[in-house]
Design an enzyme around this catalytic site. Structure first.
Site, short mmCIF file in Angstrom:
data_model
loop_
_atom_site.label_atom_id
_atom_site.label_comp_id
_atom_site.label_asym_id
_atom_site.label_seq_id
_atom_site.Cartn_x
_atom_site.Cartn_y
_atom_site.Cartn_z
N LYS A 65 0.81 -1.23 0.00
CA LYS A 65 0.00 0.00 0.00
C LYS A 65 0.85 1.28 0.00
O LYS A 65 0.42 2.31 -0.52
CB LYS A 65 -0.97 0.00 1.19
CG LYS A 65 -2.08 -1.06 1.01
CD LYS A 65 -3.10 -1.02 2.11
CE LYS A 65 -4.07 -2.18 1.97
NZ LYS A 65 -5.09 -2.21 3.00
N ASN A 86 -4.86 1.98 -1.57
CA ASN A 86 -5.32 0.61 -1.78
C ASN A 86 -6.07 0.45 -3.11
O ASN A 86 -6.52 -0.65 -3.42
CB ASN A 86 -6.19 0.13 -0.61
CG ASN A 86 -7.59 0.71 -0.67
OD1 ASN A 86 -7.81 1.75 -1.26
ND2 ASN A 86 -8.54 0.03 -0.04
N ASP A 101 -10.17 2.20 2.35
CA ASP A 101 -10.30 1.40 3.57
C ASP A 101 -11.15 2.10 4.64
O ASP A 101 -12.01 1.48 5.27
CB ASP A 101 -8.92 1.09 4.17
CG ASP A 101 -8.23 -0.07 3.46
OD1 ASP A 101 -8.93 -0.88 2.82
OD2 ASP A 101 -6.98 -0.16 3.56
N GLY A 129 -0.61 -0.24 8.28
CA GLY A 129 -1.21 0.33 7.07
C GLY A 129 -2.71 0.50 7.17
O GLY A 129 -3.25 1.54 6.78
N MET A 213 -10.73 -6.33 11.92
CA MET A 213 -10.60 -6.08 10.48
C MET A 213 -10.34 -7.37 9.71
O MET A 213 -10.60 -7.45 8.51
CB MET A 213 -9.47 -5.09 10.21
CG MET A 213 -9.84 -3.66 10.53
SD MET A 213 -8.61 -2.58 9.77
CE MET A 213 -9.09 -1.02 10.46
P1 NDP Z 1 0.49 -4.13 9.12
O1 NDP Z 1 1.48 -5.24 8.99
O2 NDP Z 1 0.73 -2.86 8.39
O3 NDP Z 1 0.34 -3.74 10.69
C1 NDP Z 1 0.30 -4.74 11.65
C2 NDP Z 1 -0.07 -4.15 13.00
O4 NDP Z 1 -0.27 -5.24 13.91
C3 NDP Z 1 0.99 -3.26 13.62
O5 NDP Z 1 0.35 -2.22 14.33
C4 NDP Z 1 1.71 -4.22 14.57
O6 NDP Z 1 2.33 -3.58 15.67
C5 NDP Z 1 0.55 -5.04 15.07
N1 NDP Z 1 0.97 -6.34 15.60
C6 NDP Z 1 1.59 -7.36 14.93
N2 NDP Z 1 1.78 -8.40 15.74
C7 NDP Z 1 1.30 -8.06 16.97
C8 NDP Z 1 1.20 -8.73 18.22
N3 NDP Z 1 1.67 -9.98 18.39
N4 NDP Z 1 0.62 -8.08 19.25
C9 NDP Z 1 0.13 -6.83 19.08
N5 NDP Z 1 0.19 -6.14 17.91
C10 NDP Z 1 0.76 -6.74 16.86
O7 NDP Z 1 -0.92 -4.77 8.71
P2 NDP Z 1 -2.20 -4.01 8.13
O8 NDP Z 1 -2.41 -2.78 8.92
O9 NDP Z 1 -2.14 -3.86 6.67
O10 NDP Z 1 -3.38 -5.07 8.41
C11 NDP Z 1 -3.86 -5.29 9.72
C12 NDP Z 1 -5.10 -6.18 9.67
O11 NDP Z 1 -6.18 -5.55 9.00
C13 NDP Z 1 -4.88 -7.52 8.95
O12 NDP Z 1 -5.62 -8.51 9.64
C14 NDP Z 1 -5.53 -7.27 7.59
O13 NDP Z 1 -5.96 -8.48 6.98
C15 NDP Z 1 -6.71 -6.41 8.00
N6 NDP Z 1 -7.26 -5.58 6.92
C16 NDP Z 1 -8.58 -5.77 6.58
C17 NDP Z 1 -9.16 -5.01 5.61
C18 NDP Z 1 -10.60 -5.23 5.28
O14 NDP Z 1 -11.06 -4.69 4.27
N7 NDP Z 1 -11.33 -5.99 6.08
C19 NDP Z 1 -8.43 -3.95 4.89
C20 NDP Z 1 -7.06 -3.81 5.34
C21 NDP Z 1 -6.51 -4.62 6.31
P3 NDP Z 1 3.86 -3.03 15.58
O15 NDP Z 1 3.75 -1.64 14.99
O16 NDP Z 1 4.32 -3.04 16.98
O17 NDP Z 1 4.61 -3.98 14.69
#
Ligand code: NDP
Length: 268
Positions: A65, A86, A101, A129, A213
């Site tokens: 993205k 996106n 989104d 993201g 999400m």
């Molecule tokens: P990113 O990889 O950009 O971000 C991941 C996030 O999760 C970060 O904030 C990260 O924290 C956190 N994280 C990862 N592991 C852990 C953990 N063990 N404990 C706590 N926090 C954690 O992913 P996206 O933002 O792109 O996607 C996030 C979710 O949203 C996914 O499930 C994706 O499928 C979903 N999504 C759904 C959409 C829909 O249309 N329904 C659209 C877009 C996304 P840190 O910064 O500390 O690494």
């Protein structure tokens, strides 16, 4: 025939081709929609090739993205605000980048789930993201407070700082989320790895909604935990369909009905 793709890695699991095929059928539009698997670091080359060959538009998913944001020659205001794209659309000689989104999430929350969020307390867990794209649209709903909580506290703080002129928002670590929230949105990637986010006692206000999400079986552990804590729980399938409908509108200037598509996907 006008060609569209979803670009990602992995992309085989994406429901976007099915969603857009249903939209096309329902609106009488004729288009082809495929998956395009791209290797990390190869996004710009692949996207350039697709549009040079006459491609009309693309949905962009993990992990591209931000690459799509940089690739777009022009961007909508909401894409600029999110710092992520996106949806790409071919426009007279250029490629336009959008971010649907936030609109997708807000439409699912307010229209499909019927939530009124004005004056309410919202917790957004995650600062990746997806979270970036939904902060401003959530603040547009005039909540009493939006708390962004993230494992890496600094990222939550930066995100909150970026949107501080758009409404009441603060960024904290997971250990300082507070409680009494009317809506908790899980925007972390924990569900996609089969983990369930910890939900401390007192997190939910009476009648609260927990929203993941992620969707389908991946969201189950989080939703079960939220229900056990007394919240109404919902996965992100509606958001997925609504953000796709926004993209379809950008491409075809037709707004497809979403309720039937959400119901059909749930049944499947
Ligand atoms: P990113 O990889 O950009 O971000 C991941 C996030 O999760 C970060 O904030 C990260 O924290 C956190 N994280 C990862 N592991 C852990 C953990 N063990 N404990 C706590 N926090 C954690 O992913 P996206 O933002 O792109 O996607 C996030 C979710 O949203 C996914 O499930 C994706 O499928 C979903 N999504 C759904 C959409 C829909 O249309 N329904 C659209 C877009 C996304 P840190 O910064 O500390 O690494």
């Amino acid at each position: 025939m006008d060609r569209y793709v979803v670009i990602g890695n992995p992309v085989a699991h994406s429901l976007s081709p099915e969603i857009h095929a249903r939209f096309a059928l329902a609106t009488g539009e004729t288009l082809a929609y495929d998956r395009l698997l791209v290797e990390p670091g190869d996004f710009a080359r692949a996207a350039r090739g697709f549009f040079a060959a006459g491609g009309r538009g693309a949905n962009v998913t993990l992990p591209f993205k931000v690459d799509a944001f940089e690739f777009a020659q022009e961007r909508t205001a909401r894409a600029e605000q999110a710092g992520a794209v996106n949806t790409l659309a071919a426009r007279a000689g250029i490629v336009l980048g959008d971010n649907t989104d936030g609109a997708g999430l807000v439409r699912d929350l307010t229209v499909n789930l019927g939530l009124g969020l004005g004056g309410k307390r919202i917790l957004l867990v995650g600062a990746g993201g997806a979270a970036r794209g939904v902060v401003a649209p959530l603040l547009d709903l005039s909540p009493a407070m939006l708390v962004v909580a993230n494992r890496t506290r600094e990222r939550a703080r930066e995100l909150a700082l970026r949107f501080r002129d758009a409404g009441p928002v603060e960024g904290v670590g997971l250990d300082a989320m507070g409680g009494g929230f009317d809506l908790v949105v899980n925007a972390t990637s924990t569900s996609t790895r089969g983990e369930a986010l910890a939900l401390p006692r007192g997190l939910f206000a009476p009648g609260a909604t927990a929203y993941d999400m992620a969707y389908g079986p991946a969201a189950r552990p989080f939703l079960e935990r939220a229900r056990a804590a007394g919240a109404n729980a919902c996965d992100g399938l509606g958001m997925l369909v609504e953000q796709a409908a926004e993209a379809f509108f950008l491409w075809r200037e037709r707004r497809p009905d979403t309720a039937g598509v959400i119901a059909a996907l749930r049944a499947a």
